[in-house]
Scaffold this motif. Structure first.
Motif, short mmCIF file in Angstrom:
data_model
loop_
_atom_site.label_atom_id
_atom_site.label_comp_id
_atom_site.label_asym_id
_atom_site.label_seq_id
_atom_site.Cartn_x
_atom_site.Cartn_y
_atom_site.Cartn_z
N LEU A 1 0.85 -1.18 0.00
CA LEU A 1 0.00 0.00 0.00
C LEU A 1 0.89 1.24 0.00
O LEU A 1 1.84 1.32 0.78
N VAL A 2 0.57 2.19 -0.87
CA VAL A 2 1.37 3.40 -1.00
C VAL A 2 0.58 4.58 -0.43
O VAL A 2 -0.51 4.90 -0.91
N VAL A 3 1.12 5.23 0.59
CA VAL A 3 0.51 6.41 1.19
C VAL A 3 1.18 7.64 0.59
O VAL A 3 2.40 7.80 0.68
N THR A 4 0.41 8.52 -0.02
CA THR A 4 0.97 9.69 -0.69
C THR A 4 0.67 11.00 0.02
O THR A 4 1.32 12.01 -0.23
N ASP A 5 -0.33 11.02 0.91
CA ASP A 5 -0.68 12.27 1.58
C ASP A 5 -1.49 11.98 2.83
O ASP A 5 -2.02 10.87 3.00
N PHE B 1 9.66 6.77 1.03
CA PHE B 1 10.12 7.20 -0.28
C PHE B 1 9.92 8.71 -0.38
O PHE B 1 9.11 9.30 0.34
N MET B 2 10.64 9.34 -1.31
CA MET B 2 10.56 10.79 -1.45
C MET B 2 10.76 11.16 -2.92
O MET B 2 11.62 10.59 -3.60
N SER B 3 9.96 12.10 -3.39
CA SER B 3 10.10 12.56 -4.76
C SER B 3 11.38 13.39 -4.91
O SER B 3 11.97 13.84 -3.92
N LYS B 4 11.82 13.62 -6.14
CA LYS B 4 13.04 14.39 -6.39
C LYS B 4 12.90 15.83 -5.88
O LYS B 4 13.84 16.38 -5.30
N VAL C 1 14.22 19.99 -1.57
CA VAL C 1 13.80 20.90 -0.50
C VAL C 1 14.39 20.47 0.83
O VAL C 1 14.90 21.30 1.60
N MET C 2 14.35 19.17 1.13
CA MET C 2 14.88 18.68 2.39
C MET C 2 16.39 18.88 2.48
O MET C 2 16.93 19.19 3.54
N ASP C 3 17.08 18.72 1.36
CA ASP C 3 18.53 18.93 1.35
C ASP C 3 18.86 20.38 1.70
O ASP C 3 19.81 20.67 2.43
#
Length: 221
Positions: free
Chosen positions: A15-19, A166-169, A174-176
């Motif tokens: 299961l993928v949680v996106t928000d 997981f994290m989008s590019k 932004v996190m970096d």
């Protein structure tokens, strides 16, 4: 709150949680009021809005256990949590939408400087494990007191799901940027709250007291 996502079409049983979407729910020490008319109306309006803007759908719910720090995580399902999860599964699973429950331990997350959360699904009421004393994570704990402290009174009625992040590019960039400054990393670190460090407080205080009583020793240091 509610979790938005979908079953992974490529990886089975994933299961993928996106928000996530918080709900205007009032919580108390031992219970949460989630059936208020305002909450229901909010969920309906939110669902209708997302139908026109997102391809995912609600596929889980989350809540926190902000209990005092201890040797064990407070991520488990209580009797009330289990009842709520069973209701969701009965309503959503038959429609191809396997529903999950997520529990967050906010104080432990702060102390460890990393997300302390776990995801669960409930067994059907008629389910009975063939393995004695099997806990939600598959471990075997023979001592009842330890089982209850770690998994609650309903330890045999639900099971834990493995959680990966997981994290989008764009989110990664932004996190970096946000974490590249040393001062921000230091502010986000609170090792003093960790139970392991708290246990060393008396020893450290005694050491400081001894140094103050022996100024010659301080000069030597």
């Amino acid at each position: 709150g509610l979790l938005l996502g979908r079953p992974d079409p490529i990886t089975p049983h994933t299961l993928v949680v996106t928000d996530v979407f918080p709900l205007p729910i009032e919580g108390f020490e031992t219970r949460v009021i989630a059936d208020d008319e305002d909450v229901v109306n909010h969920m309906i309006a939110l669902g209708e809005s997302l139908e026109t803007t997102r391809r995912e759908k609600f596929m889980g719910w989350y809540h926190s256990h902000p209990f005092d720090l201890g040797p064990n995580s407070h991520c488990f399902l209580s009797q009330t949590d289990l009842s709520t999860q069973l209701q969701w599964q009965r309503a959503e699973d038959p429609h191809g939408n396997p529903f999950l429950a997520m529990v967050v331990d906010p104080l432990r997350s702060l102390a460890k400087n990393s997300p302390q959360l776990k995801a669960f699904r409930a067994y059907p009421p008629e389910f009975k494990s063939d393995v004695n004393n099997e806990c939600p994570d598959g471990s075997i704990i023979a001592e009842e007191k330890i089982r209850l402290e770690k998994w609650g009174s309903c330890w045999s009625r639900y099971y834990e799901l493995k959680v990966d992040y997981f994290m989008s590019k764009s989110a990664r960039r932004v996190m970096d940027i946000l974490t590249q400054n040393t001062w921000m990393r230091n502010l986000g670190t609170t090792p003093g709250l960790e139970i392991e460090n708290k246990q060393q407080y008396p020893e450290r205080i005694n050491e400081i007291a001894n140094k103050q009583q022996n100024p010659e020793r301080i000069n030597e240091i």
